[in-house]
Scaffold this active site. Sequence first.
Site, mmCIF file in Angstrom:
data_model
loop_
_atom_site.group_PDB
_atom_site.id
_atom_site.type_symbol
_atom_site.label_atom_id
_atom_site.label_comp_id
_atom_site.label_asym_id
_atom_site.label_seq_id
_atom_site.Cartn_x
_atom_site.Cartn_y
_atom_site.Cartn_z
ATOM 1 N N PHE A 65 0.877 -1.177 0.000
ATOM 2 C CA PHE A 65 0.000 0.000 0.000
ATOM 3 C C PHE A 65 0.913 1.225 0.000
ATOM 4 C CE2 PHE A 65 -2.186 3.186 2.709
ATOM 5 C CZ PHE A 65 -3.461 3.219 2.156
ATOM 6 N N LEU A 82 1.148 5.075 -0.073
ATOM 7 C CA LEU A 82 0.481 6.366 0.073
ATOM 8 C C LEU A 82 1.495 7.460 0.461
ATOM 9 C CD1 LEU A 82 -2.345 7.793 0.315
ATOM 10 C CD2 LEU A 82 -2.361 7.114 2.714
ATOM 11 N N GLU A 93 4.768 9.870 1.216
ATOM 12 C CA GLU A 93 5.883 10.408 0.424
ATOM 13 C C GLU A 93 6.826 11.152 1.375
ATOM 14 O OE1 GLU A 93 4.409 12.832 -2.767
ATOM 15 O OE2 GLU A 93 3.062 11.247 -3.474
ATOM 16 N N ILE A 112 7.358 2.370 2.400
ATOM 17 C CA ILE A 112 6.371 1.419 1.880
ATOM 18 C C ILE A 112 6.694 0.004 2.359
ATOM 19 C CG2 ILE A 112 5.189 0.560 -0.185
ATOM 20 C CD1 ILE A 112 4.876 3.675 0.633
ATOM 21 N N ARG A 128 11.996 -15.232 39.383
ATOM 22 C CA ARG A 128 13.276 -14.585 39.684
ATOM 23 C C ARG A 128 13.468 -14.503 41.203
ATOM 24 N NH1 ARG A 128 18.485 -13.629 39.186
ATOM 25 N NH2 ARG A 128 19.113 -11.435 39.359
ATOM 26 N N GLN A 181 11.642 -3.634 32.398
ATOM 27 C CA GLN A 181 12.149 -3.288 33.738
ATOM 28 C C GLN A 181 12.124 -4.519 34.646
ATOM 29 O OE1 GLN A 181 13.300 -0.345 33.869
ATOM 30 N NE2 GLN A 181 13.796 -0.042 36.030
ATOM 31 N N ILE A 182 11.058 -5.281 34.592
ATOM 32 C CA ILE A 182 10.930 -6.479 35.436
ATOM 33 C C ILE A 182 11.992 -7.517 35.057
ATOM 34 C CG2 ILE A 182 9.412 -8.503 35.751
ATOM 35 C CD1 ILE A 182 7.085 -6.452 36.044
ATOM 36 N N GLU A 215 -0.076 4.757 10.155
ATOM 37 C CA GLU A 215 -1.545 4.791 10.020
ATOM 38 C C GLU A 215 -2.160 5.857 10.940
ATOM 39 O OE1 GLU A 215 -3.751 1.211 9.379
ATOM 40 O OE2 GLU A 215 -1.939 0.138 8.783
HETATM 41 C C1 LIG Z 1 7.575 1.052 9.982
HETATM 42 C C2 LIG Z 1 6.715 1.924 9.120
HETATM 43 C C3 LIG Z 1 5.927 1.346 8.135
HETATM 44 C C4 LIG Z 1 5.150 2.149 7.291
HETATM 45 N N1 LIG Z 1 4.432 1.561 6.274
HETATM 46 C C5 LIG Z 1 3.770 2.350 5.394
HETATM 47 C C6 LIG Z 1 3.117 1.774 4.251
HETATM 48 O O1 LIG Z 1 3.110 0.544 4.063
HETATM 49 N N2 LIG Z 1 2.516 2.590 3.355
HETATM 50 C C7 LIG Z 1 2.504 3.955 3.508
HETATM 51 O O2 LIG Z 1 1.938 4.625 2.673
HETATM 52 N N3 LIG Z 1 3.110 4.533 4.578
HETATM 53 C C8 LIG Z 1 3.734 3.768 5.525
HETATM 54 N N4 LIG Z 1 4.371 4.341 6.605
HETATM 55 C C9 LIG Z 1 4.398 5.801 6.711
HETATM 56 C C10 LIG Z 1 3.578 6.335 7.874
HETATM 57 O O3 LIG Z 1 2.217 6.249 7.616
HETATM 58 C C11 LIG Z 1 4.094 7.760 8.141
HETATM 59 O O4 LIG Z 1 5.379 7.628 8.731
HETATM 60 C C12 LIG Z 1 3.161 8.534 9.045
HETATM 61 O O5 LIG Z 1 1.993 8.890 8.356
HETATM 62 C C13 LIG Z 1 3.845 9.812 9.575
HETATM 63 O O6 LIG Z 1 4.368 10.546 8.524
HETATM 64 P P1 LIG Z 1 5.868 11.099 8.609
HETATM 65 O O7 LIG Z 1 6.756 9.957 8.936
HETATM 66 O O8 LIG Z 1 6.142 11.864 7.379
HETATM 67 O O9 LIG Z 1 5.868 12.036 9.868
HETATM 68 P P2 LIG Z 1 5.374 13.562 9.892
HETATM 69 O O10 LIG Z 1 4.128 13.719 9.098
HETATM 70 O O11 LIG Z 1 6.540 14.429 9.610
HETATM 71 O O12 LIG Z 1 4.975 13.684 11.424
HETATM 72 C C14 LIG Z 1 5.980 13.682 12.464
HETATM 73 C C15 LIG Z 1 5.289 13.759 13.787
HETATM 74 O O13 LIG Z 1 4.592 14.991 13.891
HETATM 75 C C16 LIG Z 1 3.523 14.849 14.806
HETATM 76 N N5 LIG Z 1 2.327 15.421 14.168
HETATM 77 C C17 LIG Z 1 1.775 15.086 12.975
HETATM 78 N N6 LIG Z 1 0.693 15.837 12.723
HETATM 79 C C18 LIG Z 1 0.579 16.692 13.790
HETATM 80 C C19 LIG Z 1 -0.333 17.727 14.130
HETATM 81 N N7 LIG Z 1 -1.341 18.047 13.302
HETATM 82 N N8 LIG Z 1 -0.156 18.397 15.312
HETATM 83 C C20 LIG Z 1 0.869 18.071 16.123
HETATM 84 N N9 LIG Z 1 1.758 17.099 15.864
HETATM 85 C C21 LIG Z 1 1.613 16.413 14.709
HETATM 86 C C22 LIG Z 1 3.385 13.348 15.130
HETATM 87 O O14 LIG Z 1 3.994 13.084 16.368
HETATM 88 C C23 LIG Z 1 4.193 12.725 14.026
HETATM 89 O O15 LIG Z 1 4.720 11.469 14.409
HETATM 90 C C24 LIG Z 1 5.135 3.555 7.475
HETATM 91 C C25 LIG Z 1 5.914 4.117 8.488
HETATM 92 C C26 LIG Z 1 6.696 3.338 9.301
HETATM 93 C C27 LIG Z 1 7.519 3.991 10.363
#
Ligand SMILES: Cc1cc2nc3c(=O)[nH]c(=O)nc-3n(C[C@H](O)[C@H](O)[C@H](O)COP(=O)(O)OP(=O)(O)OC[C@H]3O[C@@H](n4cnc5c(N)ncnc54)[C@H](O)[C@@H]3O)c2cc1C
Length: 388
Positions: free
Chosen positions: A130, A132, A134, A164, A273, A341-342, A368
């Site tokens: 999936f 989505l 960028e 992804i 333990r 911790q435990i 997500e």
């Molecule tokens: C292991 C892993 C697997 C993934 N798999 C997929 C996949 O299969 N397909 C896909 O499309 N994407 C995937 N993702 C992407 C994931 O959905 C994004 O990382 C996520 O949406 C956050 O986007 P970003 O990393 O750009 O963080 P950013 O958008 O830069 O956000 C950084 C942080 O800002 C904070 N934040 C965000 N919005 C707000 C707000 N409005 N107000 C205050 N704080 C806020 C949150 O703490 C957030 O964690 C994956 C990510 C990881 C880590």
Amino acid sequence: MADSSYLKWPFFEPRHAQLAQELDAWAAQHAAHVHSGDTDGDCRQLVRALGAGGWLRHAVAGAENGGAGAQIDTRAICLIRETLARHNGLADFAFAMQGLGSGAISLAGTPEQKQRYLGKVAAGEAIAAFALSEPEAGSDVAAMACEARLEGDHYVVNGEKTWISNGGIADFYVVFVRTGEAPGARGISALIVDAGTPGFEIAERIAVIAPHPLARLKFTDCRVPVTQRVGEGGEGFKVAMRTLDVFRTSVAAAALGFARRALDEALQRATTRRMFGGVLADFQLTQARLAQMATQIDSAALLTYRAAWQRDQGENVTREAAMAKMTATENAQQVIDAAVQIWGGLGVVSEQPVERLYREIRALRIYEGATEVQQLIIARELLRGASA
Ligand SMILES: Cc1cc2nc3c(=O)[nH]c(=O)nc-3n(C[C@H](O)[C@H](O)[C@H](O)COP(=O)(O)OP(=O)(O)OC[C@H]3O[C@@H](n4cnc5c(N)ncnc54)[C@H](O)[C@@H]3O)c2cc1C
């Protein structure tokens, strides 16, 4: 099986308890010990095994396409994810991605697309992804820049996707691209891109704290037939949100599985333990911590299965799924930290169960929809109700 008393909660039907018990026995034999160090190989093996065991039928909709039922049963996918996560995080990942990666096709695909992809996904013969996010569009999904230009009966795709899951091992990717029918979220479409399509490449494999196949994808004048579009042009954002709506509650369930395993490990360690002439569990400080862990798990479970049950009744669960995802992932992080911790020094030794859980849980609070995004969703729903 560890504590299974929650299977008697009124959210479930007898078939759900049976499914969880059968899967628990299966996972102990076929999934728990798949940790070879070759993440791609383990993932492929788990997808094949989950397909052969019949479990992936629950990840797709429509019996005619190899699915377990006409619709995806949210309580079933939650119990499956919870049970698999308790045994092996990678097994949960393999199951979840088959569902998330093919979810758009289950929900909005043409009969031909369903026939071509879903049966193979359910059998574990094709791996789904999936796409989505960028580099500049994560939480703010509608800011996506990857674009597709219509040329005759093909779309020409240019741009990038990142983070992804299954990137590098998937057989097909459901990719969300800007097609420009309208500004913002109403100008996005979903395209199925088969691995190996000219102009599509894996630009980078990404290593994360809990190893999973993960990649950045690059599209350069990649030609995709219009027949590979899922749903109408400009409907892609809606398709993506509907797909995430189905699977968001199941992220909570996976967190629940990790937390339950952590509590089992903590109980086992605390009761064996030896120290100060007794065992760790003799001390009230330990007992208070265990009580808090169990209560955090039950609160998360109640929210998770409320959302799953409500969705299976055909109701809107925007607020309930957000509450479940936020609470279950945040509580699981705390429960797992308490288990480490435990376990003391042994808790931070590489590849010990609690050490692995400590790494596994972290990303669930980000993907997500990060916790902050769930808070905004809950508040939006509350304020809408207050002003109505
Ligand atoms: C292991 C892993 C697997 C993934 N798999 C997929 C996949 O299969 N397909 C896909 O499309 N994407 C995937 N993702 C992407 C994931 O959905 C994004 O990382 C996520 O949406 C956050 O986007 P970003 O990393 O750009 O963080 P950013 O958008 O830069 O956000 C950084 C942080 O800002 C904070 N934040 C965000 N919005 C707000 C707000 N409005 N107000 C205050 N704080 C806020 C949150 O703490 C957030 O964690 C994956 C990510 C990881 C880590």
